[in-house]
Structures are given as C-alpha cells and as structure tokens.
Write an enzyme that holds these catalytic residues in place. Structure first.
Site, PDB file in Angstrom:
ATOM      1  N   HIS A  46      42.947-164.661 -14.742  1.00 48.39           N
ATOM      2  CA  HIS A  46      42.888-163.856 -15.733  1.00 48.39           C
ATOM      3  C   HIS A  46      44.053-163.655 -16.723  1.00 48.39           C
ATOM      4  O   HIS A  46      44.065-162.982 -17.596  1.00 48.39           O
ATOM      5  CB  HIS A  46      42.750-162.274 -15.110  1.00 48.39           C
ATOM      6  CG  HIS A  46      41.248-162.114 -14.463  1.00 48.39           C
ATOM      7  ND1 HIS A  46      40.228-161.745 -15.442  1.00 48.39           N
ATOM      8  CD2 HIS A  46      41.006-162.330 -13.235  1.00 48.39           C
ATOM      9  CE1 HIS A  46      39.198-161.359 -14.541  1.00 48.39           C
ATOM     10  NE2 HIS A  46      39.553-161.826 -13.465  1.00 48.39           N
ATOM     11  N   LYS A  97      41.739-150.289 -26.116  1.00 51.80           N
ATOM     12  CA  LYS A  97      42.102-150.931 -25.278  1.00 51.80           C
ATOM     13  C   LYS A  97      43.429-150.707 -24.491  1.00 51.80           C
ATOM     14  O   LYS A  97      44.117-149.727 -25.152  1.00 51.80           O
ATOM     15  CB  LYS A  97      42.159-152.672 -25.522  1.00 51.80           C
ATOM     16  CG  LYS A  97      43.112-152.744 -26.996  1.00 51.80           C
ATOM     17  CD  LYS A  97      42.993-154.188 -27.444  1.00 51.80           C
ATOM     18  CE  LYS A  97      41.767-154.743 -27.989  1.00 51.80           C
ATOM     19  NZ  LYS A  97      41.079-155.736 -27.362  1.00 51.80           N
ATOM     20  N   ARG A  98      43.904-151.144 -23.449  1.00 52.61           N
ATOM     21  CA  ARG A  98      45.121-151.006 -22.963  1.00 52.61           C
ATOM     22  C   ARG A  98      46.333-151.314 -23.972  1.00 52.61           C
ATOM     23  O   ARG A  98      46.029-152.257 -24.784  1.00 52.61           O
ATOM     24  CB  ARG A  98      45.235-151.699 -21.654  1.00 52.61           C
ATOM     25  CG  ARG A  98      44.626-151.261 -20.416  1.00 52.61           C
ATOM     26  CD  ARG A  98      45.025-149.878 -20.067  1.00 52.61           C
ATOM     27  NE  ARG A  98      46.245-149.624 -19.554  1.00 52.61           N
ATOM     28  CZ  ARG A  98      46.780-149.523 -18.220  1.00 52.61           C
ATOM     29  NH1 ARG A  98      45.698-149.316 -17.383  1.00 52.61           N
ATOM     30  NH2 ARG A  98      47.755-149.468 -17.879  1.00 52.61           N
ATOM     31  N   THR A 152      36.742-158.261 -23.202  1.00 54.72           N
ATOM     32  CA  THR A 152      35.661-158.037 -23.214  1.00 54.72           C
ATOM     33  C   THR A 152      35.010-157.041 -23.967  1.00 54.72           C
ATOM     34  O   THR A 152      33.947-156.923 -24.677  1.00 54.72           O
ATOM     35  CB  THR A 152      34.931-157.780 -21.766  1.00 54.72           C
ATOM     36  OG1 THR A 152      35.817-156.802 -21.376  1.00 54.72           O
ATOM     37  CG2 THR A 152      35.054-159.013 -20.936  1.00 54.72           C
ATOM     38  N   LYS A 159      31.499-155.829 -26.710  1.00 59.75           N
ATOM     39  CA  LYS A 159      30.835-154.521 -26.431  1.00 59.75           C
ATOM     40  C   LYS A 159      30.508-154.078 -27.935  1.00 59.75           C
ATOM     41  O   LYS A 159      29.613-153.567 -28.388  1.00 59.75           O
ATOM     42  CB  LYS A 159      31.636-153.465 -25.889  1.00 59.75           C
ATOM     43  CG  LYS A 159      31.855-153.888 -24.381  1.00 59.75           C
ATOM     44  CD  LYS A 159      32.942-152.787 -23.714  1.00 59.75           C
ATOM     45  CE  LYS A 159      33.157-153.572 -22.347  1.00 59.75           C
ATOM     46  NZ  LYS A 159      34.522-152.883 -21.882  1.00 59.75           N
TER      47      LYS A 159
HETATM   48  C1  LIG Z   1      35.753-153.021 -21.791  1.00 63.77           C
HETATM   49  C2  LIG Z   1      36.952-152.140 -21.426  1.00 63.77           C
HETATM   50  C3  LIG Z   1      38.269-152.539 -21.462  1.00 63.77           C
HETATM   51  C4  LIG Z   1      38.550-154.011 -21.940  1.00 63.77           C
HETATM   52  O1  LIG Z   1      38.975-154.112 -23.358  1.00 63.77           O
HETATM   53  P1  LIG Z   1      39.817-155.184 -24.005  1.00 63.77           P
HETATM   54  O2  LIG Z   1      39.729-154.992 -25.358  1.00 63.77           O
HETATM   55  O3  LIG Z   1      39.059-156.610 -23.641  1.00 63.77           O
HETATM   56  O4  LIG Z   1      41.146-155.379 -23.514  1.00 63.77           O
HETATM   57  C5  LIG Z   1      39.140-151.825 -21.017  1.00 63.77           C
HETATM   58  N1  LIG Z   1      38.974-150.741 -20.635  1.00 63.77           N
HETATM   59  C6  LIG Z   1      37.779-149.945 -20.588  1.00 63.77           C
HETATM   60  C7  LIG Z   1      37.392-148.579 -20.405  1.00 63.77           C
HETATM   61  C8  LIG Z   1      36.866-150.887 -20.981  1.00 63.77           C
HETATM   62  O5  LIG Z   1      35.463-150.406 -21.106  1.00 63.77           O
END
Ligand SMILES: *Cc1c(COP(=O)(O)O)cnc(C)c1O
Length: 791
Positions: free
Chosen positions: A334, A522-523, A630, A634
């Site tokens: 990953h 995101k994080r 991901t 979304k």
């Molecule tokens: C989809 C998702 C992520 C991943 O987000 P990225 O933008 O791909 O880093 C992280 N946290 C939550 C709660 C998510 O639903």
C-alpha cells in the site's frame, strides 16, 4: 416484502426484554439496538446457510489490522432492500430513521484509506456472493476522536462500544489460546454479518478480542492486593484495547507487535481447526481450500505462524510446509514511502515471539542460499535478505513467502516494479500484479446520495447499476441534455444545502451554499500537501486584500482529517489552517468571497455528507507518493471534478473521465525523478514573490502558534530541511504556480454553469471502473482463484 406488523412487534419485544421499555419510553440508542437486533434475527438463518455453502469449496480470508466500517444500520437496510419500508414503519411509531442512524457511533477500527478499503472489499464480496471472510482485531477503542483547542488538534478516546454492539455475536465456542514468549491469552471471536446488496448471502467479519486466561487471581484478591489481582487481566486486555493510532511512521512497540501476532495466530488456528475437521491431517490440500490476503505488512507474521503450526503441531516437514505457505498467501503493498515499510528489531521478535523468530531466521537462511546459488552478489543479498542490520523486513518476508504481490493503482504498481521493488521484480516477475482500488457504490452513492441514486435509477429504468456500476456509462447521452443537466445541478444544490445545515449544527459555522465547495478530506500527511492548499487560500486572501473588487466566485474551503498524535509537523499544518480560518473568516472584506472551515473528527459518516456536496475534489499529493487514493473515487462517483496531480489512481480517473473535465497540474513522476537531486526550493521562494509572501506568514507574526515553535519548524522544513528531511521534500514550491493556475481555471470553468455541470456529469458516468466490485472480481480470478456461490 416485509411483515410490517411482525417487524414492529419484534422491536417492541426486544425493547421490553432488553431495556424494560416501550416505544414511547425508550431512548434513541435503545430503539436503535432493538431495530438492529430485529434485523439480526431476520438474517441469521441465511447467515448459517451461507457459511455451510462456502465451507464446501475454496474460500479467501482477508487479514487486516484495520476495518474502517462506519455505521451499519442504513447500509444494511439499503443492502437488504428494505430501507423505505422500515423508514415507514418507524415513522408510524414516531421514530425518525435519520435520528436513529445518527445514534450509532462509527465503527472506526481503522486509520484511513487502507482500513476503508478493507470495508469496501467486504461489501463487494458479500454482494458478489464470494466466499470471503474478514479477519482482524476487535479494538475496544477505534481511531481517536479529534477536537480542536485553540486551533490545536486534541485527541480523545473513542468508546464506540458504550451502548453495546448489536451487530456482533460473541462466539465463545471458537475461542483459541495465543502464546507469546512471556504469557498466554485467550482470543475470543466476535462475528459481524456482512450483508451484500440484493442477495441472500451473508458473509462474515470475524474480529478477535483479547482476554486473560484467568479473570482475576482469587488468592491475591483475598490478600487484599486488588491491583495485582487484576494485573494479568489488564495486561491481556491491553492487546485489543486500542487501534494503533499512527499510520505513517515506523514505531517499534511491543504492544503493536503483540496485536499483530495475536489476531494472526488466532485466525490461522481457526482455519487449521476447521480444515482438520474436514480433511484430517493431510495438509497438502490446504492451499486448494484457502487463499489468505495480507492487507499490507501488518499481518505478515502469518507466514511464519502458518509454518510454525504446520511444522511444530502437525508434523509437516519444512519443504512441504514452505510450499503450502507460498501457495496460500497473497500480499498487497500500500505504500512506497520508505519510512512506512515496516521493519522490526530482531531482538524484540526474539523476546516476544521466540519460536517465530527462529522460523524467520530459517526462512532467511534458505533464501540467502537460494540467491547465492543464483549468483547474486554479496551486496545484493545483503540488500534483499529478510534479516539484515538487526532488523526483520516485513515487506521482504511478504514477497518471498507469497504467490503474488500487488500494487493498488497502475502507476503505483509500475513504480514498485521499476523502482522500489526492482530487485524483487527481477527475481519474481510473475508474482507482480496490479489491482487498482475501488469503492463500494452502495455506501458511496446509494446510501449517501439517495437523491442522485434515484435519479440514475429513473434514467436507466432500473437499479441494476448498483451492482454493475459500468452501466452508468449509458447515461453519457444526457451530457448535452439541458433538462437533465439542470436536474443534476439541483441535486448537487440539495446536497450542498444539507451539508451547510449539518456544518451549522455540528461546527456552529455558517457557510454559503451558493459558493464553490472546495473540499480536501483525508489523513494529514506532508505528502498529501494540505499545506499547498493552505498556501493557495492565503494567496487568494492577499489578492482580495490588494484588490477588493477581484472578480472571483465565492468559495468555501473545507478541510477534514486527523494527524497521527505523534506527527508534529502534520499537527502544525492543522493549526496553521485553523489560524488561516480565523483570519479569513473574521475579515469583513474577505469573508464575502472566501471562507475556511475545518470540520472536526472526519470519519466515514462525516464523509457520507461531504463527498456528495463537493464541487471540487482536492487530490494534490506529490506525484509518486499516493499509492492509489480512494477518496478521489468517492468524489468522482458523486459528480465532482478533481483538481489534482498525476498521482495514484488520479491517473486512471482522468483516463476514464478525460483531462478536459478535470484540472491536472504539477510535476509528474518523471520530472520529480529528474529534478530531485538538484532541487533548490529557495530558488522558487526568491523568484516567486507571491509564494514568498504566503510562506513568510509562518514566521512574520501574521499567525501565532502559542510559542510552540511549530510554524518556524514548518518554515524551516520547507526552506532549510532538517537532519531527517530534505528542504521541501514534497515539492510544494515546484508546484505552487501550477496549482494557482489550475485553481484559476476552476474559477473560470465554474462560471459557465452548464459547462461545469457537464464536467461533473461526465465524471460521474465515467466512475464505473472504480467500483470495488470490479477490484474484488479481479482478486478472485487472478489471485484467489475462488468462485461465487449463491445460496
Ligand atoms: C475514503 C476514506 C479515506 C481515504 O481517503 P484518501 O483521500 O484516499 O486518502 C480516509 N478516511 C475515510 C474516513 C474515508 O472514507
């Protein structure tokens, strides 16, 4: 069809039995529990039948330290196809289903993308009737709750089980013992049903809770040594007490190692036990019936653990055990961030898991011999061997002990093959595969955006797209149909209004639903470059101050995301953004045009409100650093164009939806590679006055960090570097101008409402590839070799 009367009676019965209440007197969490249990009762027969059916053939097991499930009620009702009926029944009883849904705490047993991927995969496996079981840890505390104090992130424990968990069943009869070097514990499984969409199959997530062998020491208690009497119990329970809160940095902690071994050992023992019941002790057939997928390196200790059990307990010889092991495991990589490649100090392993360590040493020894016979140089062997410089390289162990290794987006897999894992690709070219990540269209469209979902169903004349997402491509013809596009715009407006209301309620901040919703959630990590986003906001702010009549469309910049508690620089970026929010939102001139909101405690459920309401999706990581992403998918599925770099799965998103419908900017992987060694951020800083101006706010007194020195540290990290990081390691300065230009293009494009809506539309209808159904069917065919089994 649902038996309405029976359904209601059941709820009332459970309320009476479990809580001594009626529908009129029960609290919301009690009603929620009663509804959940009613559904559990409804599915339990199918659940058992599914297990029976699956046990006849090959099954796959998804080993993951994280499952970021979010809430279950709404999702399960959607997947069972009874959301509306139940909504009506509850309404008749005076219960609002939305409030009921909001009652449930998120099951936040994961940090971010990796854990959410595991959750999406389970949903797809259930939906596609695939015999796949998730295995992990039942942490009593998931990802911490984030608050802000004075703009600083503050963490609080997440007690997600405080009202119980009606979705899981404790299976005491399946408990096993796990042994460490210094003690033994019991592993007790809790099973949660994974309800697929439109099928009777019910899959399973099995999470292990750690408990002591003895609840307390009676004699110590009798001697009135109360703390000591429960010491053993606490020590055991610590193992499944809390999700490791750090997802980025290497941290060698005994507890973390014990967590990994704990769930892996329990899971393998579980499989072995069932296998022996069916086939006796001929383990040659084991790989014919089991495919185990290792979600990143956290569960890689499963490789020596299977070896240990086969050799020590079952009397298989080394050679056969190794063959069986290699045929059983697949490994998903990953990350390409070198600091995130997991290593363990060998002494720690020796102490905690002495027998496992011996086996790893043995694997290493044979591997060195193998390389030596192939004529590998001493240096190369040292680089590739599993134990070197006193450390165990978990990724190397994983590649060597698995039949396949896969990256999670095409670009990521290519980088693995050609750079990060080049030596391994040359050694094992046939092991390498790509499996571009995906997301489940159930939660990320059908559940979170019912308005858009109904519209799609209406246009297609069926809801088959929910399990066959490629079908939405058929809506391409409407891209130029003004009527349709206007309705589509109306739906986006509804979702923006809903979000604005929610943010008002939960954050106390008013935002303008007619402004552009520019969202980065995101994080927090340097490579994801939230700081670049912050610099753009400041640049817009300064432009407005210089020219109050500047013709830009009002924008609301929305941030969400947590920083690992020990990741000081990421926390500094959070504080910086909160300071910018304070400055901008309180400026009477600027606040008409820009607003900044940092929502607290971003998680799956908050995401369900944010993704559908976005006008622009921020995916601005340094090229080559984001394995896939991901969140980007979304947004896309909910009809949102991306402003982003050529990184991770952005590359494939743009390939599907067209570069002209997105806003791609910045250095690409090849360029970064070329400029890396001679990169001098100071040149950009001196040459670009607007860049200098925003960067200088870190040190010129514009913002206060309360004497922590964090902002100065951020400034230095960009211009001077430190002993452990290069100056501007993530190339913010290189991409600054490009990013500003791309943002201008967003502003221009947005002015043409229909033109904009068309871009949104094309993004949505092109998202078919990014269904996790597609991903999981690829795993099934190309890695696991399993087939669907419908009950
Ligand atoms: C989809 C998702 C992520 C991943 O987000 P990225 O933008 O791909 O880093 C992280 N946290 C939550 C709660 C998510 O639903």
């Amino acid at each position: 069809m649902l038996d309405r009367k029976g359904f209601k009676n059941n709820i009332e019965r459970i309320l009476k039995m479990d809580f001594g209440k009626t529908l009129d007197t029960a609290e919301y969490y009690q009603k929620y529990n009663a509804v959940a249990k009613t559904l559990m009762e409804k599915i339990v027969n199918n659940w058992n039948r599914t297990e029976e059916e699956y046990s006849k053939g090959k099954q796959a097991y998804y080993f993951s330290a994280e499952f970021l499930m979010g809430r279950a009620l709404g999702n399960n009702l959607i997947n069972l196809g009874i959301y509306h009926e139940v909504k009506e029944i509850l309404k008749e009883s005076g219960v609002d289903i939305n409030e009921l849904e909001e009652t449930q705490e998120d099951a936040g047993l994961g940090n971010g993308g990796l854990g959410r991927l595991a959750a999406c995969f389970l949903d797809s496996c259930g939906t596609k009737n695939l015999p796949v079981t998730g295995y992990g840890i039942r942490y009593s505390h998931g990802i911490f709750k984030q608050k802000f104090e004075n703009g600083f992130q503050v963490e609080e424990g997440d007690n997600w089980l405080k009202y119980g968990d009606p979705w899981s069943i404790r299976k005491s009869e399946d408990e096993v013992i796990v042994e460490f070097g210094d003690n033994k514990v019991r592993a007790v499984p809790y099973d949660t049903p994974i309800i697929g969409y439109g099928t009777n199959n019910i899959n399973k997530l099995r999470l292990w809770k750690c408990e002591p062998i003895k609840d307390f020491d009676f004699n110590l208690f009798n001697l009135q040594k109360y703390d000591e009497a429960v010491k053993e119990k606490n020590r055991a329970e610590d193992i499944s007490r809390v999700l490791y809160p750090n997802d980025s940095k290497k941290e060698g902690k005994v507890l973390r190692l014990k967590q990994q071994y704990f769930f892996v050992s329990a899971s393998i023992q579980d499989l072995i036990k069932k296998y022996k019941n069916r086939f006796g002790r001929d383990f040659k057939l084991f790989p014919k019936y089991h495919a185990i997928q290792l979600n990143d390196t956290h569960p890689v200790v499963a490789i020596p653990e299977l070896m240990r059990i086969l050799i020590d307990n079952e009397g298989v010889n080394w050679k056969n055990a190794w063959e069986i092991t290699k045929k059983t495991f697949g490994y998903t990589n990953h990350t390409i961030l070198a600091e995130a490649l997991e290593q363990w100090c060998k002494d720690l392993y020796k102490e905690c898991l002495p027998r496992i360590y011996e086996i790893i040493e043995e694997i290493d020894k044979y591997f060195v011999k193998e390389l030596d016979e192939k004529g590998y140089s001493h240096d190369k062997i040292k680089k590739m061997r599993i134990i070197s410089d006193g450390n165990i390289k978990m990724a190397w162990l994983a590649i060597h002990g698995s039949h396949t290794i896969n990256g999670v987006a095409r670009l990521h897999t290519d980088i693995l093959k050609n750079q990060e894992l080049k030596d391994w690709y040359e050694l094992y070219p046939n092991k390498f595969q790509n499996k571009t990540n995906g997301i489940t269209p159930r939660r990320w469209l059908a559940l979170c955006n019912k308005e858009l979902s109904y519209f799609i169903t209406e246009l297609l004349g069926s809801n088959k797209w929910i399990t066959n997402l490629e079908m939405i491509k058929q809506l391409e013809e409407y891209a130029d149909d003004e009527n349709i596009i206007k309705k589509f715009l109306d739906i986006k407006q509804i979702k923006k209004n809903q979000l604005a209301r929610y943010i008002k309620e939960s954050e106390g901040i008013e935002i303008d639903p007619n402004s552009i919703f520019d969202i980065q959630i995101k994080r927090f990590h340097e490579y994801k470059r939230q700081l670049l986003n912050a610099f753009h906001i400041l640049d817009s702010y300064f432009s407005l101050k210089e020219n109050p009549n500047l013709n830009i469309i009002p924008r609301t910049f929305i941030f969400g995301g947590k920083a690992a508690p020990g990741y000081i620089r990421a926390k500094a970026i959070i504080k910086f953004i909160n300071e910018i929010a304070k400055l901008v939102n309180n400026d009477s001139q600027a606040k008409e045009k820009i607003k900044v909101v940092f929502v607290r405690n971003y998680g799956v459920s908050y995401g369900e409100k944010l993704f559908p309401a976005a006008d622009i999706s921020e995916q601005i990581s340094t090229a080559g650093k984001e394995a896939s992403g991901t969140g980007n998918m979304k947004f896309m599925l909910n009809g949102t164009p991306t402003i982003g770099t050529f990184d991770g799965s952005n590359v494939e998103i743009v390939e599907e939806a067209g570069e002209e419908n997105n806003f791609i900017f910045g250095a690409r992987v090849e360029e970064i590679k070329k400029i890396k060694d001679s990169y001098n951020p100071k040149e950009y800083y001196e040459k670009i006055p607007r860049l200098k101006k925003v960067v200088d706010t870190l040190i010129d007194g514009t913002f206060k960090d309360e004497g922590t020195g964090m902002f100065k540290e951020l400034y230095d990290s960009l211009l001077n570097g430190t002993s452990w990081s290069k100056a501007d390691e993530y190339f913010l300065f290189r991409d600054f101008n490009d990013y500003i230009e791309a943002q201008k293009k967003v502003d221009e494009a947005y002015k043409d409402r229909l033109g904009w809506a068309k871009k949104c539309w094309i993004n949505m209808i092109s998202a078919g590839k990014f269904s996790s159904d597609r991903t999981i069917l690829e795993y099934s065919r190309e890695i696991w070799n399993i087939k669907a089994k419908k009950i």
